[in-house]
Design an enzyme around this catalytic site. Structure first.
Site, mmCIF file in Angstrom:
data_model
loop_
_atom_site.group_PDB
_atom_site.id
_atom_site.type_symbol
_atom_site.label_atom_id
_atom_site.label_comp_id
_atom_site.label_asym_id
_atom_site.label_seq_id
_atom_site.Cartn_x
_atom_site.Cartn_y
_atom_site.Cartn_z
ATOM 1 N N GLU A 66 0.832 -1.215 0.000
ATOM 2 C CA GLU A 66 0.000 0.000 0.000
ATOM 3 C C GLU A 66 0.861 1.257 0.000
ATOM 4 O OE1 GLU A 66 -2.948 -0.292 -0.786
ATOM 5 O OE2 GLU A 66 -3.135 -2.430 -0.388
ATOM 6 N N HIS A 126 -12.422 -8.124 -5.467
ATOM 7 C CA HIS A 126 -12.321 -7.331 -6.690
ATOM 8 C C HIS A 126 -13.489 -7.527 -7.653
ATOM 9 C CE1 HIS A 126 -8.450 -7.734 -4.796
ATOM 10 N NE2 HIS A 126 -8.037 -6.647 -5.410
HETATM 11 O O1 X8Z Z 1 -5.868 -6.248 -3.657
HETATM 12 C C1 X8Z Z 1 -4.682 -6.247 -3.399
HETATM 13 C C2 X8Z Z 1 -4.077 -5.144 -2.559
HETATM 14 C C3 X8Z Z 1 -4.756 -3.854 -2.731
HETATM 15 S S1 X8Z Z 1 -4.471 -3.139 -4.279
HETATM 16 C C4 X8Z Z 1 -4.138 -5.506 -1.105
HETATM 17 N N1 X8Z Z 1 -3.911 -7.274 -3.810
HETATM 18 C C5 X8Z Z 1 -4.453 -8.407 -4.548
HETATM 19 C C6 X8Z Z 1 -5.386 -9.224 -3.693
HETATM 20 O O2 X8Z Z 1 -5.379 -9.075 -2.472
HETATM 21 O O3 X8Z Z 1 -6.115 -10.057 -4.233
HETATM 22 C C7 X8Z Z 1 -2.476 -7.402 -3.600
HETATM 23 C C8 X8Z Z 1 -2.109 -8.750 -4.115
HETATM 24 C C9 X8Z Z 1 -3.254 -9.215 -4.956
HETATM 25 ZN ZN ZN Z 2 -2.584 -2.568 -4.667
#
Ligand code: X8Z
Ligand code: ZN
Length: 612
Positions: free
Chosen positions: A382, A511
């Protein structure tokens, strides 16, 4: 929820996204005749200013909503999101017109393309459509934030269940957590998600794209079809490495749990891998560590606990890495305004993100930090976003972004690769006498590979699924089956219990309800090794690559900052070249880093069943 575009924000790296109560865009009043380069220049200047001005208030609305979810903040966020999207779409459609003009300057053309293609959630322009999409998006996002699974029949929130998946080793309990989370959080979202797909595709078509997936793939300085090929090529290069890790891990899981829980052949049971989504497997390092070489003698999470670190101290340690490179410390407001731990008395979105609320230096992170090794890495991740945001804050608004979104995701991870045992001694977490000797190299690489290599197929399939959904190749009646097929094809994992079309497992991953594209994380996984290899070369490192830490190296910091300061002003190959000398995203640096592990895994795997 504020619908973000790559213009303003990465969902996880949120530059103040857009604007509530934004003034309606007035037609460009200029002396230049329509259809001329001068008219296009004037339009870009006006759009850029309107977006920049309006972005700050909307960023605040989104911040308050995500750190204090109520029906009221949802309503405010949905309203602000609709207004943003309407404005973005209006500018996007007008940009498409100007793009037909001959003789545009390179900058104007680039900015017009960003305006047209950089909308992550394109709504149709007809009245009411942006409002409907925004309401659905806010509902999905907040539903995710408020989601609960169960353990021993008791409700458990998202950040607690995520941590528990890494710690619990009882297959029945793992199954309970996995099934309850996916059933409670994912399944109820199915209809909303299908509706959002229809709306977004209608919007994408208006803007001149075949569908939303093609629009997402258009943000990489190459045609969408070429981007898909580039991604497939990277995966093809690294797939053998993943297969070797899969073979070895399945064998170890079979040894631990027996045939009834994890058979010797076929896919791996998804809940046994130490992570709710089986996306990173480092949490079960204890299960796969080989005797002798695998005993590292330390675990970063345990060290943090033993030394009495709390979440804020962990963030300070992260900041200290960046300042050691010669970058400025975080502003006082960062510490006043960030959400570092989960508030006890309200619902929030725990999934980590980084924000720049004023497009200058109102930097913040939003996390529900736990004292463990995953969150120590996430903090560096972050802060990488925050340092990137600040480095490009002198750019024009439309260039305040990563060279591509993979770059934005890669910076912090690249820095975290420097968390070597030697580095841990430098910051007083590990005793000099505890630094693992060279005969433990395989163990160190395996610990790292369980996170980094394991992630690749997951990083790819998230958007393989969405690209299929947006193109219509995957219909709503096949959402779950297509998801399961991709999980099997790429990851070689399967759900602990049978799934059917009453479920919606994609919705149980942040996501998807959050509307954040995911190919960026796949790219970041290889880019971070390219950056790391280059930084270690710049630092004159001579030993095995995985032992290199560029902590304290001001030259590396200077070059890194130079790349970050470019923002999105140039095609990404220029930015990559500025730091690494290469103009290609490739899996080579990652394969190189893990080459000794690959060799060792293939020795271990001799005579064992491979594939699924
Ligand atoms: O979503 C994230 C970050 C925030 S941009 C914590 N990541 C992905 C996830 O958690 O699925 C980082 C690694 C992959
Ligand atoms: Zn990130």
């Amino acid at each position: 929820m504020i619908r973000r575009t790559s213009l303003f924000a990465l969902a996880c790296a949120m530059a103040a996204p857009a604007y509530a109560d934004a003034p309606q865009a007035a037609p460009v009043a200029t002396a230049a005749a329509a259809g001329t380069p001068a008219a296009a220049d004037a339009f870009v200047a006006q759009a850029e200013k309107a977006l920049a001005d309006a972005s700050v208030d909307a960023g605040r609305v989104a911040w308050v909503n995500q750190t204090y979810i109520t029906d009221d903040t949802d309503a405010m966020a949905a309203k602000a999101g609709a207004e943003i999207t309407e404005m973005q779409v209006r500018f996007g459609l007008e940009a498409a017109q100007h793009l037909r003009t001959a003789g545009l300057s390179a900058d104007t053309k680039r900015k017009l393309e960003i305006l047209r293609g950089g909308i992550t959630s394109p709504a149709p322009s007809r009245p009411g459509a942006a409002g409907e999409l925004s309401e659905i998006s806010t509902r999905m996002s907040s539903t995710y934030g408020k989601g609960r699974g169960t353990l021993d029949g008791k409700p458990v929130n998202g950040s607690d269940i995520e941590a528990a998946m890494g710690e619990v080793r009882d297959p029945a309990k793992l199954q309970e957590m996995w099934v309850s989370w996916h059933d409670n959080v994912g399944a109820p979202m199915r209809a909303d998600y299908a509706k959002s797909v229809t709306l977004m595709n209608e919007g994408a078509k208006e803007l001149g794209f075949t569908d939303t997936g093609a629009m997402w793939r258009s943000g990489y300085d190459m045609p969408p079809a070429e981007f898909e090929k580039a991604v497939d090529k990277i995966w093809a290069d690294l797939e053998p490495l993943y297969k070797s890790l899969h073979t070895y891990t399945r064998w170890k899981l079979n040894e631990k749990y027996g045939d009834a829980v994890q058979p010797k052949t076929g896919p791996i049971r998804a809940d046994l891998l130490g992570n709710m989504w089986a996306q990173e497997w480092g949490n079960i390092y204890d299960v796969v560590a080989p005797a002798g070489a695998g005993e590292l003698g330390f675990d970063t999470g345990e060290l943090l606990k033993a030394k009495g670190y709390d979440p804020t101290k962990m963030v300070k340690a992260g900041e200290q890495f960046y300042t050691s490179l010669g970058l400025a410390g975080l502003p006082e407001t960062f510490w006043q305004r960030s959400q570092i731990v989960k508030p006890a008395d309200r619902e929030v979105i725990c999934h980590a993100s980084a924000w720049n609320l004023d497009n200058k230096d109102d930097l913040r992170i939003k996390m529900c930090t736990k004292v463990n090794s995953d969150d120590f890495v996430t903090i560096h991740h972050e802060l990488g976003h925050n340092y990137y945001q600040r480095a490009y804050n002198q750019q024009p608004f439309l260039y305040m972004n990563g060279a591509n979104d993979g770059f934005h995701e890669a910076i912090g991870d690249f820095v975290a690769l420097s968390i070597t045992p030697e580095y841990l001694t430098q910051i007083g977490l590990l005793d000099k006498s505890q630094v693992p000797s060279a005969d433990k190299d395989v163990g160190l690489l395996l610990r790292q590979g369980m996170d980094k290599i394991a992630f690749l197929p997951f990083g790819l399939l998230m958007d393989k699924w969405r690209w299929g959904v947006y193109s219509g190749q995957i219909q709503p009646g096949q959402y779950q089956a297509a998801w399961d097929q991709l999980r099997l094809k790429y990851q070689g994992v399967k759900a602990p219990v049978a799934r059917d079309e009453t479920k919606f497992d994609p919705g149980a991953k942040y996501h998807i309800p959050g509307g954040t594209p995911y190919a960026r994380y796949f790219l970041a996984r290889v880019l971070q090794f390219q950056f790391y290899e280059a930084a270690c070369r710049q630092a004159g490192w001579k030993g095995p690559l995985h032992r290199c830490s560029f902590y304290g190296n001001k030259q590396v910091g200077e070059r890194l900052n130079a790349m970050m300061a470019m923002g999105q002003s140039k095609p990404w190959p220029d930015a990559l070249q500025a730091f690494t000398g290469s103009r290609e995203m490739s899996g080579k640096a990652m394969a190189n880093y893990f080459a000794p592990l690959k060799k060792w895994l293939d020795q271990q795997n001799r005579g064992k069943p491979s594939g699924w």
